[in-house]
Design an enzyme around this catalytic site. Structure first.
Site, PDB file in Angstrom:
ATOM      1  N   SER A 101       0.809  -1.220   0.000  1.00  0.00           N
ATOM      2  CA  SER A 101       0.000   0.000   0.000  1.00  0.00           C
ATOM      3  C   SER A 101       0.844   1.273   0.000  1.00  0.00           C
ATOM      4  O   SER A 101       1.597   1.526  -0.927  1.00  0.00           O
ATOM      5  CB  SER A 101      -0.964  -0.041   1.185  1.00  0.00           C
ATOM      6  OG  SER A 101      -1.931   0.963   1.095  1.00  0.00           O
ATOM      7  N   ASP A 243      -2.521   6.554  -3.323  1.00  0.00           N
ATOM      8  CA  ASP A 243      -1.361   5.895  -2.730  1.00  0.00           C
ATOM      9  C   ASP A 243      -0.900   4.772  -3.654  1.00  0.00           C
ATOM     10  O   ASP A 243      -1.441   4.590  -4.748  1.00  0.00           O
ATOM     11  CB  ASP A 243      -1.665   5.402  -1.313  1.00  0.00           C
ATOM     12  CG  ASP A 243      -2.641   4.240  -1.285  1.00  0.00           C
ATOM     13  OD1 ASP A 243      -3.411   4.093  -2.254  1.00  0.00           O
ATOM     14  OD2 ASP A 243      -2.655   3.483  -0.298  1.00  0.00           O
ATOM     15  N   ASP A 245      -1.153   1.547  -3.944  1.00  0.00           N
ATOM     16  CA  ASP A 245      -2.050   0.541  -4.522  1.00  0.00           C
ATOM     17  C   ASP A 245      -3.424   1.122  -4.842  1.00  0.00           C
ATOM     18  O   ASP A 245      -4.349   0.389  -5.192  1.00  0.00           O
ATOM     19  CB  ASP A 245      -2.170  -0.677  -3.606  1.00  0.00           C
ATOM     20  CG  ASP A 245      -2.922  -0.399  -2.312  1.00  0.00           C
ATOM     21  OD1 ASP A 245      -2.960   0.772  -1.894  1.00  0.00           O
ATOM     22  OD2 ASP A 245      -3.453  -1.350  -1.711  1.00  0.00           O
ATOM     23  N   ASP A 247      -5.892   2.367  -3.164  1.00  0.00           N
ATOM     24  CA  ASP A 247      -7.118   2.102  -2.409  1.00  0.00           C
ATOM     25  C   ASP A 247      -7.506   3.291  -1.536  1.00  0.00           C
ATOM     26  O   ASP A 247      -8.533   3.256  -0.861  1.00  0.00           O
ATOM     27  CB  ASP A 247      -7.001   0.824  -1.580  1.00  0.00           C
ATOM     28  CG  ASP A 247      -5.956   0.899  -0.473  1.00  0.00           C
ATOM     29  OD1 ASP A 247      -5.182   1.882  -0.445  1.00  0.00           O
ATOM     30  OD2 ASP A 247      -5.908  -0.026   0.363  1.00  0.00           O
TER      31      ASP A 247
END
EC number: 5.4.2.10
Length: 451
Positions: A101, A243, A245, A247
């Site tokens: 992440s 960010d 990833d 999400d």
């Protein structure tokens, strides 16, 4: 108690236990065993972000899954919510995301989605761990035609772009809008620009040249100052920062001011209340959300339910109560009418739709919420003892709560990863609550302080 899985999968420094190729292969084998139920061919989707170590862990997972007789659909770099969407839309048995992440590139992680696109419940993660540590499946070795195959899915990005565009109202577009977009050199570097451009926006891009080591490095949602300066320089309508990833998302308005997850939840919840689309008139947030969010939503005729910190707890509450909007102050927003997990691009589209339909700027929309002054003090402790069982700080906390009444709050909680007590106070007077937080911290330090 879980040994490998945390609140968001298995995490760590890549090539150091537990993020080693050996353990990744074992995780793949255990997961394949659990999701393989019946004589038909089974399939697991694997996607990743842009970290250098993703290649290494991806191949280990593929080997482990195929060794148990399950096929693998490899999609390459794709946002975490995209993997959740592809998993459910392709009717795969599970999905795997290789990502850490918002963490730096040297870290990595492995997390799973079940067939319906939601994260695995604790009991399934415990079963995976049990299979690994008990070595119950070490002797299970399918042979010949029973071994799994790996396929590359070349149209995953296109599928996800189409899905995202379909969440935007058909009668609206983004023509004439100038948007600064920062993809954090992460998983959304292809998808996010394509979606916004295909909806008609002029997009000024940052963080779209991943090299394996620059993910989240001085860019993305951890560094909104990048898009803040760019919005002012290009006189854009707003800035959007994802960010690694994708999400989660952070915005800046047309003046370059940051608009965090609490403000976005307020904007979306109040808009959905007006349209009678907010289920049970309820928004789900975490205990870290500012009390100004509660006040704004209540004023509009809704209510806010608070959970522990972590998007999985927000999702659990939403599914249990039948709610469709939730999120965190960090920009992890959940629109369960559309996707099963936090989705930064989807969240941005919902905000852009409100801007288009109302004709208001992001700064104007953000006025629906006035955040209360907030003070956070950390105290290093020698032991994590219930503070309300220690007389002196307990008396002070109760005294302060009585003075705050309904115009503020105190939140005392321990860090999940460090020997720290976090003291957070919200109230109308910043100077006053700062003094109170320091008083509590001093008493705690005297009683259970650590070096």
């Amino acid at each position: 108690m879980k040994k490998l899985f945390g609140t968001d999968g298995v995490r760590g420094v890549a090539n150091v236990y537990p993020m080693t190729t050996e353990l990744a292969m074992q995780i793949g084998r255990a997961a394949a065993y659990i999701f393989k139920n019946g004589s038909r061919r089974h399939r697991i989707v694997i996607g990743k972000d842009t970290r250098l170590s993703g290649y290494m862990l991806e191949n280990a997972l593929v080997a482990g899954i195929c060794s148990m007789g399950v096929d693998v659909l490899v999609v390459g770099p794709l946002p975490t919510p995209g993997i959740a969407n592809i998993t459910s839309s392709m009717r795969a048995d599970a999905g795997v995301v290789i990502s850490a992440s918002h963490n730096p590139f040297q870290d990595n992680g492995i997390k799973f989605f079940s067939q319906d696109g939601f994260k695995l419940p604790d009991d399934v993660e415990l079963k995976i761990e049990d299979l690994i540590f008990s070595k119950k499946i070490d002797s299970l070795r399918p042979i010949a035609t029973e071994v799994g195959k790996a396929y590359r899915i070349d149209d995953a990005v296109g599928r996800y772009v189409v899905f995202l565009k379909n969440t935007f109202p058909k009668d609206l577009d983004l023509a004439g809008m100038k948007i600064v977009l920062d993809c954090a050199n992460g998983a959304a570097y292809k998808v996010a620009p394509a979606v916004l451009e295909e909806l008609g926006a002029e997009v000024i891009t940052y963080g779209i040249k991943p090299n394996g080591t620059n993910i989240n490095a001085g860019c993305g949602s951890l560094h909104p100052e990048v898009i803040s300066e760019a919005v002012k320089e290009h006189r854009a309508d707003l800035g959007i920062a994802l960010d690694g990833d994708a999400d989660r998302v952070i915005f800046v308005d047309e003046f370059g001011n940051e608009v965090d997850g609490d403000h976005i939840m307020a904007i979306c919840a109040i808009d959905m209340l007006k349209q009678r689309r907010l289920r049970k008139n309820t928004l789900v947030a975490t205990v870290m959300s500012n009390m100004g969010l509660d006040i704004a939503v209540k004023k509009a005729g809704g209510k806010v339910i608070k959970t522990a910190v972590g998007d999985r707890y927000v999702v659990e509450e939403m599914r249990k109560g039948g709610y469709n909007l939730g999120g965190e102050q960090s920009g992890h927003l959940l629109f369960l009418d559309y996707n099963t997990t936090g989705d930064g691009i989807l969240s941005a589209l919902q905000v852009l739709a409100i801007m288009r339909r109302t004709g208001k700027t992001l700064a104007e929309l953000a006025e629906v919420m006035i955040p209360l002054p907030q003070v956070l003090v950390n105290v290093r402790v020698a032991e994590k003892k219930d503070i309300m069982t220690i007389p002196e700080p307990a008396r002070l906390i109760k005294d302060i709560e009585g003075k705050l009444k309904d115009e503020g709050r105190i939140l005392i909680r321990y860090s999940g990863t460090e020997p720290l007590l976090r003291i957070m106070i919200e109230g109308q007077d910043k100077y006053q609550i700062t003094g109170w937080a320091k008083e509590i911290a001093d008493l705690v330090e005297k009683q259970i302080g650590g070096k």
